[in-house]
Design a protein around this motif. Structure first.
Motif, short mmCIF file in Angstrom:
data_model
loop_
_atom_site.label_atom_id
_atom_site.label_comp_id
_atom_site.label_asym_id
_atom_site.label_seq_id
_atom_site.Cartn_x
_atom_site.Cartn_y
_atom_site.Cartn_z
N ASP A 60 1.39 17.10 -16.65
CA ASP A 60 1.12 16.73 -18.24
C ASP A 60 1.93 15.64 -18.76
O ASP A 60 1.47 14.76 -19.30
N GLU A 61 3.23 15.75 -18.33
CA GLU A 61 4.14 14.69 -18.82
C GLU A 61 3.62 13.17 -18.16
O GLU A 61 3.38 12.09 -18.87
N ALA A 62 3.31 13.19 -16.97
CA ALA A 62 2.96 12.07 -16.18
C ALA A 62 1.52 11.42 -16.85
O ALA A 62 1.43 10.32 -16.88
N LEU A 63 0.63 12.37 -17.20
CA LEU A 63 -0.76 12.13 -17.82
C LEU A 63 -0.54 11.42 -19.03
O LEU A 63 -0.99 10.30 -19.35
N LEU A 64 0.43 11.93 -19.85
CA LEU A 64 0.54 11.24 -21.26
C LEU A 64 1.31 9.87 -21.02
O LEU A 64 1.21 9.02 -21.79
N ALA A 65 2.12 9.97 -20.16
CA ALA A 65 2.69 8.66 -19.55
C ALA A 65 1.68 7.56 -19.52
O ALA A 65 1.67 6.23 -19.58
N ARG A 66 0.78 8.01 -18.48
CA ARG A 66 -0.54 7.11 -18.15
C ARG A 66 -1.13 6.85 -19.23
O ARG A 66 -1.67 5.59 -19.37
N VAL A 67 -1.25 7.65 -20.27
CA VAL A 67 -2.04 7.19 -21.64
C VAL A 67 -1.18 5.93 -22.07
O VAL A 67 -1.85 4.91 -22.61
N ALA A 68 -0.25 6.14 -22.21
CA ALA A 68 0.93 5.12 -22.89
C ALA A 68 0.80 3.89 -22.26
O ALA A 68 0.86 2.90 -22.77
N ALA A 69 1.00 3.99 -21.08
CA ALA A 69 0.82 2.69 -20.18
C ALA A 69 -0.38 1.98 -20.00
O ALA A 69 -0.47 0.71 -20.27
N ALA A 70 -1.50 2.74 -20.35
CA ALA A 70 -2.95 2.09 -20.17
C ALA A 70 -3.10 1.59 -21.62
O ALA A 70 -3.68 0.49 -21.78
N THR A 71 -2.49 2.19 -22.76
CA THR A 71 -2.56 1.50 -23.86
C THR A 71 -1.95 0.42 -24.09
O THR A 71 -2.28 -0.77 -24.70
N GLU A 72 -0.79 0.34 -23.65
CA GLU A 72 0.23 -0.81 -23.55
C GLU A 72 -0.39 -2.07 -22.68
O GLU A 72 -0.39 -3.31 -23.24
N ALA A 73 -1.08 -1.68 -21.78
CA ALA A 73 -1.83 -2.59 -21.04
C ALA A 73 -3.09 -2.94 -21.35
O ALA A 73 -3.83 -4.13 -20.82
N ALA A 133 0.88 -1.21 -0.02
CA ALA A 133 0.07 -0.04 0.11
C ALA A 133 0.81 1.39 -0.13
O ALA A 133 0.37 2.30 -0.74
N ALA A 134 2.08 1.31 0.80
CA ALA A 134 2.88 2.40 0.74
C ALA A 134 3.47 2.27 -0.57
O ALA A 134 3.86 3.61 -0.93
N LEU A 135 3.73 1.68 -1.32
CA LEU A 135 4.55 1.62 -2.66
C LEU A 135 3.42 2.12 -3.56
O LEU A 135 3.70 2.88 -4.50
N ALA A 136 2.28 1.42 -3.84
CA ALA A 136 1.42 1.55 -4.96
C ALA A 136 0.54 3.05 -4.48
O ALA A 136 -0.38 3.48 -5.35
N GLY A 137 0.35 3.39 -3.16
CA GLY A 137 -0.69 4.25 -2.58
C GLY A 137 -0.24 5.47 -3.74
O GLY A 137 -1.48 6.01 -4.23
N PRO A 138 0.75 6.24 -3.70
CA PRO A 138 0.77 7.25 -4.56
C PRO A 138 0.43 7.29 -5.68
O PRO A 138 -0.46 8.11 -6.31
N ALA A 139 0.67 6.31 -6.59
CA ALA A 139 0.15 5.91 -7.91
C ALA A 139 -1.30 5.77 -8.05
O ALA A 139 -1.97 6.16 -8.84
N VAL A 140 -1.75 5.11 -6.93
CA VAL A 140 -3.19 4.60 -7.00
C VAL A 140 -4.23 5.70 -6.66
O VAL A 140 -5.14 6.24 -7.23
N ALA A 141 -3.53 6.35 -5.61
CA ALA A 141 -4.43 7.61 -4.91
C ALA A 141 -4.47 8.94 -5.98
O ALA A 141 -5.31 9.84 -5.77
N GLN A 142 -3.38 8.97 -6.44
CA GLN A 142 -3.34 10.34 -7.39
C GLN A 142 -4.24 10.15 -8.64
O GLN A 142 -3.86 9.35 -9.28
N SER A 143 -5.17 11.07 -8.64
CA SER A 143 -6.01 11.04 -9.79
C SER A 143 -5.30 11.76 -10.99
O SER A 143 -4.39 12.26 -10.70
N VAL A 144 -5.95 11.26 -12.22
CA VAL A 144 -5.40 11.97 -13.34
C VAL A 144 -5.50 13.30 -13.21
O VAL A 144 -4.60 14.10 -13.98
N ALA A 145 -6.38 14.14 -12.60
CA ALA A 145 -6.46 15.51 -12.70
C ALA A 145 -5.06 16.03 -11.71
O ALA A 145 -4.69 17.16 -11.94
N GLU A 146 -4.76 15.04 -10.94
CA GLU A 146 -3.35 15.63 -10.03
C GLU A 146 -2.06 15.45 -10.77
O GLU A 146 -1.03 15.96 -10.39
N LEU A 147 -1.92 14.53 -12.01
CA LEU A 147 -0.68 14.33 -12.55
C LEU A 147 -0.18 15.60 -13.25
O LEU A 147 -1.19 16.55 -13.88
#
Length: 163
Positions: free
Chosen positions: A28-41, A12-26
């Protein structure tokens, strides 16, 4: 049992920040990285969520529609529809031939510089054209206007997929 709780707490400590952080809080670069990661997954829900935020922020992910317009100067010659039409036809004969020769499906104005055509062919920049130039421009390769237009349409249909 203590080891299981410790493992869950560490996860929970490791994954918490990534899970808890909404896309609105990311960022621009992190948001685009999340788009790429979601596409790959292939995670459709995460991708839709991230793309919604991309749209909200008006981030450009793809090139906008191509604007293909001649850089027409604001002069009396170009305001006259007859003169401007004849000049555009004369120019398009050469520009379309240049585009076909280059195999270009892009904007026809990229195949041959607009100002360069008038300077080379008529010895004047487009903004310097006057009513006195109309006759020369109107007659420039006039017999070829229709056939080059037909060839260019066929080229676009075959090579570029245009209807």
């Amino acid at each position: 049992m203590r080891h299981h709780l410790l493992a869950v707490a560490m996860l929970a400590a490791l994954a918490g920040p990534a899970v808890a952080q909404s896309v609105a809080e990311l960022s621009d670069e992190a948001l685009l990285a999340r788009v790429a990661a979601a596409t790959e997954a292939q995670d459709a829900d995460a991708l839709l969520d991230a793309m919604g935020e991309v749209r909200t922020r008006s981030l450009l992910m793809f090139a906008g529609p191509q604007v293909c317009e001649a850089p027409v100067p604001d002069t009396a010659f170009w305001e006259n529809e007859f003169f401007a039409g004849a000049a555009e036809k004369a120019y398009l004969v050469e520009a379309r031939e240049a585009a076909m020769a280059a195999g270009s499906c892009g904007c026809v104005y990229e195949a041959l510089p607009f100002a360069g055509f008038f300077e080379e062919t008529f010895g004047k920049r487009p903004a310097e054209l006057t009513d006195a130039d109309y006759g020369r421009i109107r007659s420039y390769r006039r017999p070829d206007w229709s056939s080059v237009e037909q060839q260019y349409r066929a080229f676009r249909e075959e090579r570029c997929g245009d209807d």
